[in-house]
Write an enzyme that holds these catalytic residues in place. Structure first.
Site, PDB file in Angstrom:
ATOM      1  NE  ARG B 260      95.121  14.980 -12.812  1.00  0.00           N
ATOM      2  CZ  ARG B 260      95.720  14.338 -11.815  1.00  0.00           C
ATOM      3  NH1 ARG B 260      95.658  13.023 -11.737  1.00  0.00           N
ATOM      4  NH2 ARG B 260      96.388  15.007 -10.892  1.00  0.00           N
ATOM      5  CG  HIS B 264      91.776  12.169  -9.800  1.00  0.00           C
ATOM      6  ND1 HIS B 264      91.800  11.384 -10.938  1.00  0.00           N
ATOM      7  CD2 HIS B 264      90.743  11.716  -9.057  1.00  0.00           C
ATOM      8  CE1 HIS B 264      90.833  10.496 -10.857  1.00  0.00           C
ATOM      9  NE2 HIS B 264      90.173  10.678  -9.737  1.00  0.00           N
ATOM     10  CE1 TYR B 273      99.125  14.057  -8.417  1.00  0.00           C
ATOM     11  CE2 TYR B 273      97.928  14.216  -6.321  1.00  0.00           C
ATOM     12  CZ  TYR B 273      97.933  14.240  -7.698  1.00  0.00           C
ATOM     13  OH  TYR B 273      96.761  14.451  -8.382  1.00  0.00           O
TER      14      TYR B 273
HETATM   15  C1  LIG Z   1      88.060  -0.084  -9.597  1.00  0.00           C
HETATM   16  C2  LIG Z   1      88.376   1.289  -9.094  1.00  0.00           C
HETATM   17  N1  LIG Z   1      89.390   1.464  -8.220  1.00  0.00           N
HETATM   18  C3  LIG Z   1      89.690   2.687  -7.741  1.00  0.00           C
HETATM   19  C4  LIG Z   1      88.965   3.788  -8.122  1.00  0.00           C
HETATM   20  C5  LIG Z   1      89.304   5.195  -7.565  1.00  0.00           C
HETATM   21  N2  LIG Z   1      89.857   6.005  -8.667  1.00  0.00           N
HETATM   22  C6  LIG Z   1      89.069   6.823  -9.406  1.00  0.00           C
HETATM   23  S1  LIG Z   1      89.918   7.474 -10.713  1.00  0.00           S
HETATM   24  C7  LIG Z   1      91.338   6.707 -10.257  1.00  0.00           C
HETATM   25  C8  LIG Z   1      92.567   6.898 -11.085  1.00  0.00           C
HETATM   26  C9  LIG Z   1      92.319   6.542 -12.521  1.00  0.00           C
HETATM   27  O1  LIG Z   1      93.463   6.861 -13.286  1.00  0.00           O
HETATM   28  P1  LIG Z   1      93.426   6.709 -14.865  1.00  0.00           P
HETATM   29  O2  LIG Z   1      92.901   5.365 -15.231  1.00  0.00           O
HETATM   30  O3  LIG Z   1      94.768   7.063 -15.375  1.00  0.00           O
HETATM   31  O4  LIG Z   1      92.345   7.756 -15.374  1.00  0.00           O
HETATM   32  P2  LIG Z   1      92.392   9.343 -15.150  1.00  0.00           P
HETATM   33  O5  LIG Z   1      91.697   9.608 -13.836  1.00  0.00           O
HETATM   34  O6  LIG Z   1      93.833   9.761 -15.139  1.00  0.00           O
HETATM   35  O7  LIG Z   1      91.634   9.945 -16.296  1.00  0.00           O
HETATM   36  C10 LIG Z   1      91.155   5.924  -9.111  1.00  0.00           C
HETATM   37  C11 LIG Z   1      92.206   5.134  -8.445  1.00  0.00           C
HETATM   38  C12 LIG Z   1      87.905   3.579  -9.032  1.00  0.00           C
HETATM   39  N3  LIG Z   1      87.132   4.606  -9.463  1.00  0.00           N
HETATM   40  N4  LIG Z   1      87.650   2.339  -9.498  1.00  0.00           N
END
Ligand SMILES: Cc1ncc(C[n+]2csc(CCOP(=O)(O)OP(=O)(O)O)c2C)c(N)n1
Ligand SMILES: Cc1ncc(C[n+]2csc(CCOP(=O)(O)OP(=O)(O)O)c2C)c(N)n1
Ligand SMILES: [Mg+2]
Ligand SMILES: [Mg+2]
Lengths: 320, 368, 320, 368
Positions: B260, B264, B273
């Site tokens: 990425r 985020h 971080y």
């Molecule tokens: C069930 C849930 N918990 C927390 C969140 C908040 N949140 C949104 S994206 C994210 C991180 C997701 O990381 P990853 O699965 O690696 O996908 P990326 O964003 O890196 O594409 C979090 C904690 C959420 N959307 N859904």
């Protein structure tokens, strides 16, 4: 009631080629309550199948099946085991039609045997209907008799939207042959006046309808004519039936097994307040489970609303 | 406890790779059954995605979008995998798959309506593109892809569903339950995990102690680790997985190792971080640059082609921008139109109230 | 309010060696709202740590940590992402003390940033407080101001039982320096009269308190003196404050963001009905979110109770 | 879809085994560091468990228990694993672990109060025995064992937690999240799955398409398959796992391959879904018989010993029975005593109401 539900599933599977039945132990075993007995033999393992032991999976996969054009009827084995599925139900099942601007509907029925009074172990006697009723986008239905169970389940499976179908365990073995004669489709959202009366209205649903009828006849012995309303569906709620009855009687008692605080009874009280305030001669009272975890079965009879507790409430509002 | 984290990742095996890394000499690569035209198309789709993604980020900075999660750096993982599917296959995205949406020809204005907060699912027709709605609850869409695949199989339709999710999503129970259902029912699903190394501020080493591709072992189906910045490698493993799914009902977990490059989301400040050097290292493996130099060295595309694609991408992004800016909010009536197929009495009351207050506000009525 | 919450966590970590802070992105990042900013630096990665992305895991593991004698303060990143944890919370966190006959208590705080009005994406603006309030065994607390946020969070962490602590996102950036002077421990279960009035009572909590105060001053311009009650905690509910105020004013309006049906407002209406019926001069009205999924942010202002909607309700009950 | 199910299980590897199978000639077995006294104690504990379990089933049939899930056939899996722990280790059971309760010296009358519906957690003191409360929601207790282990590690206390769950439980998200947390935080946990082949009516082949022990691969810690009807083998792998956990913070997933000889619970009729032959085959591998013949052949115990154990088990079960029958329901006051540490006003109101109605009922007051 078990037979009526089984028959409703059988008829739906027979008439609707897209209907599916899935859940834990619903195949060969026929469900722990035998509600799905014989269905796998009759319709095969493609339309009636057991799933792995995972409720979120059952709910989420059922949504996917619905998107693929199927009409799944999923079973949560018990009230207390439906909670792992709440996220899928709240975040997706309830929101999908809205979010997709009507393009992706979720014609899904989730059956949940619920409530207590059956001497079961912990987690097997819960009444979680308020969680679902508070979740916009879900219809919440619960029958009180075998014939209603049959007709409401048929209607729920035919409904184009998700329906949480609560089956009152303590009524599973009820017969009431008389009623079984009745027939015809039953619209979701219409309450039923199961007993007419002029002095006081009792609002109940599920297993508490029979309990309320007992209280009503006891009250009648003392000259108090009680009207008993079976809501049949909590969402949509039959506001007219509710207001109509209370405007007539001026008094109401709401009965349910779930804990009192933020239970569905509060919604009924609030609706009566909004729609029939001028007619109220006494406060609308609630007779419910207490705000404690569902108790051990050896003392559950003190928790589930008893005829005495309902009678006491009737007397309070009538003598107010 | 963080000190203890992540040794597990050391077991990780080198990913499947086709394209030479930056600096490596150009070399013949095994044919992967793509015509030159298609090889160029892959670049074009990545270029459009890159440009649209940058434009979306810019639009958010200018207040035209509420929030936006950039995909920059993940173009190969998304385009390579989406391009490997048949049109009849379904894609279930999470929230970062603008690149896959481009492959499916989803109108990006309609896609960005999710991030403009115009409408939750975006306003595109998921069924028309077989590209599901944006799904935010991490991991939750995995089960929908599995259920859809089970449903198609019941209908005897030979299609696969591909579900996108991230490294963080593998920690959720829904990921586990979805993989297990797929294995038990032999559902034709491709589980495509874009391991972009971060879940907001949590590195994959703090997310799990095992390589992601290896998690397939728990379900009894194949797991593959692929260089997610190598569009040809991603294309190949996804194509094979989709065929296994359609023909034999064998699901596959693909771990596309990527990065990425951006925050985020536009609401995030990644400098809090993670070290800038890490980002720089990965920029050196930019999926577009790598592919472009191979296309050039292998003579599949020349400067003129890249020029024209650049021009097209510019217009593509400009059209997206003007479309977004021109769009207004949805009429309030719509709030009550799709809660249910019908409109129950309590909702009718509420709709009337909303409209009444909106009218009064518009007419500037002062109460009392 | 963010600073106040951060300070409450810092003080609790400093004074209570058993306190822990865990959740998604609460360490190095300091939380997506910076509520935990600087805590990991100050108290180390053993007492302030990020977890894998799994909410059921966070809740269940926190319960285990509590059994081991720790006082975990777990964060759910957003309201809409707290649902995967519901099963652990309903089936275990809420029942553990009861089930263990008091031998295994769960001194756990679960922080949930909630509600809308902040222009966020889907699933980031939900008001799920009724699910928790209906779950026996949980305390449910929500502050409306920075100083209350500080004092209520301190009290929640010190509480021997599980507390679901709802933080109103739209008030995160509120200052209200004046109040920050106040101090002293704050008992959970005591409401606060934030404005005195004789004509009508508004019952609110969280972000709707400020909204209600705006409406109250607008009403005052027209000579209507409105009393505004900030519940502060939904469970336990301050029944005396509620009944006391309504007995004085004879009129009440309940305001919350969550959908109306089976929302916590219904419980407030029912309690007023039970405890102050004789004093009611008009029906108690609810001004709430609608029974639809939380809308897209571009039109959310029509969903969240507005000053106009609260004013209209005040007028209706006052002119009843 | 059932036709497709379960081929995955064919990959399953032969389990670790110490005791000869029925029919196999007696042989020297590698010392596993147990004194003869302890070897006999293992038998004694299994015998007590067997007898108490049969008695509990009988009590249910006679209406003295609301329901009961028999453990018959799983004595070795439970006793062998529980016996391998240190007293300071914690056990988190599900609902079928009466055998582990026996090892921990839990009063079985207090244990059976769960099934007599006297009190939900049973009435024994979980802390005193470091034996958690009966937990019914499948898989849910796994997270508690992980959290407790994390907490002990934070305190620098070298203990392990062992959590019991079944084959069906591995399908739940909680199992996945628990294993992943344990791996990431290096929590000292022993995940002990009693694969008794059935989850009520669902065979393990329809539950998952991978061998259960292999699921450990998904988390980066060891997975072990052991003959769950071989008490010495179970003892050995559990002991090793507990040491790994305490000393190195390495969790282990143990799949104890065993069989549920009885119905799922006294409410279940297993003949509806499984063939009697299957049950007979497994009865031939009865864990007590197998161990007893080895004890005899290796001269560790003789008839007198087995006689005395039989006698003790009889008294043990009789005492349990009389204790259960003698016990009555709990006083109603208790319903409100432990909802919270304090008694909020709304609960005080409700308690008074319950007691008032109970009093009136007792006094037989007719209303009106
Ligand atoms: C069930 C849930 N918990 C927390 C969140 C908040 N949140 C949104 S994206 C994210 C991180 C997701 O990381 P990853 O699965 O690696 O996908 P990326 O964003 O890196 O594409 C979090 C904690 C959420 N959307 N859904
Ligand atoms: C979350 C949840 N879902 C469903 C149930 C109902 N139920 C009780 S035991 C059981 C089967 C469990 O099988 P397994 O995990 O193999 O353990 P076993 O009973 O074989 O020991 C089911 C479905 C439950 N208790 N909890
Ligand atoms: Mg990621
Ligand atoms: Mg089993």
């Amino acid at each position: 009631m078990v037979k009526a539900l089984n028959e409703a599933l059988r008829q739906s599977l027979a008439e609707d080629p897209r209907a599916l039945v899935l859940g834990e132990d619903i195949g060969k075993l026929g469900g722990v309550f035998r509600v799905t007995e014989g269905l796998q033999d009759e319709f095969g393992t493609e339309r009636v199948f057991d799933t792995p032991l995972a409720e979120a999976g059952i709910a989420g996969v059922s949504l996917g099946l619905a998107l693929a054009g199927w009409h799944p009827v999923a079973e949560m084995q018990f009230d207390g085991f439906s909670y792992p599925a709440l996220d899928q139900i709240i975040s997706h099942v309830a929101k999908y039609r809205f979010r997709s601007r009507g393009r992706q509907a979720v014609p899904l029925v989730i059956r949940i045997p619920y409530a207590g009074g059956v001497g079961a172990a912990e987690h097997h006697s819960e009444s979680p209907e308020a969680y679902y009723a508070h979740t916009s986008g879900l219809k919440v239905v619960t029958p009180s008799s075998p014939i209603d169970a049959y007709r409401l389940l048929r209607a729920s499976i035919a409904d184009p939207d998700p329906v949480i179908f609560f089956e009152p365990k303590s009524r599973y073995w009820s017969k009431e042959e008389g009623e079984l004669a009745a027939d015809g489709a039953l619209p979701i959202g219409k309450a039923r006046i199961v007993r007419e009366g002029s002095d006081c209205t009792i609002v109940a649903y599920g297993a508490m309808v029979a309990r309320s009828l007992q209280a009503a006849s006891r009250a009648a012995e003392r000259g108090v004519e009680t009207e008993v309303i079976d809501l049949r569906s909590l969402v949509p709620l039959d506001l007219d039936a509710l207001a109509g009855s209370v405007r007539k009687t001026g008094r109401a008692v709401v009965v349910h097994e779930a804990p009192m605080t933020a239970g569905f009874g509060a919604e009924i009280v609030a609706r009566i307040m909004e729609d029939a305030f001028d007619y109220l001669e006494a406060p609308v009272l609630r007779v419910t489970g207490y705000d404690i975890p569902y108790p051990p079965a050896t003392i559950e009879s003190h928790y589930v609303p008893s005829v005495e507790r309902v009678l006491a409430a009737i007397e309070r509002v009538v003598n107010y | 406890m963080d000190e203890d984290l992540g040794e597990g990742m050391n077991e990780a095996e080198g990913p499947f790779r086709v394209l030479p890394l930056a600096g490596e000499p150009p070399r013949e690569i095994p044919s992967i059954g793509l015509k030159e035209k298609e090889l160029r198309e892959l670049y074009r789709l990545m270029a459009l995605s890159r440009r649209a993604d940058l434009e979306a980020t810019a639009l958010q900075r200018q207040g035209e979008l509420a929030v936006y999660p950039p995909l920059i750096g993940q173009e190969a993982a998304q385009v390579g995998s989406a391009f490997a599917l048949e049109e009849s296959d379904w894609i279930f995205p999470s929230y970062r798959e603008l690149g896959a949406a481009v492959v499916r020809g989803v109108d990006l204005v309609e896609y960005l309506h999710f991030y403009r907060a115009t409408w939750h699912g975006g306003t595109y027709d998921a069924n028309a593109h077989r590209f599901g709605m944006v799904s935010v609850p991490v991991g939750s869409q995995i089960l929908h892809a599995v259920g859809y695949a089970m449903g198609a199989k019941l209908d005897g339709i030979a299609l696969a569903t591909l579900v996108y999710f991230g490294d963080g999503a593998t920690s959720e129970g829904d990921f586990h339950e979805g993989c297990n259902f797929a294995a038990v029912f032999r559902a034709p699903v491709v589980f495509l995990c874009q391991n972009n190394q971060w879940a907001i501020s949590v590195p994959v080493s703090a997310q799990t102690a095992a390589p992601i591709w290896k998690k397939a072992e728990a379900y009894g189906f194949p797991g593959v680790r692929v260089d997610g910045n190598d569009v040809l490698a991603v294309y190949q493993v996804t194509r094979e997985a989709a065929i296994r799914a359609r023909e034999d009902g064998i699901p596959t977990l693909i771990e596309a190792v990527t990065y990425r490059i951006g925050p985020h989301s536009t609401a995030d400040d990644a400098s809090r971080y993670r070290p800038g050097e890490e980002v720089e290292q990965w920029k050196a493996m930019d999926p577009l640059d790598r592919y472009r130099s191979w296309l050039t060295s292998s003579g599949v595309a020349d400067e003129d082609y890249f020029q024209s694609v650049e021009g097209e991408a510019k217009d593509f992004a400009a059209k997206m921008r003007s479309g977004v800016i021109a769009s207004g909010p949805r009429p309030l009536e719509e709030l009550f139109e799709w809660v249910f197929d019908d409109l129950p009495p309590h909702l009718a009351r509420q709709r009337d109230e909303v409209l009444r207050f909106a009218r009064e506000a518009a007419e500037g009525i002062e109460r009392g």
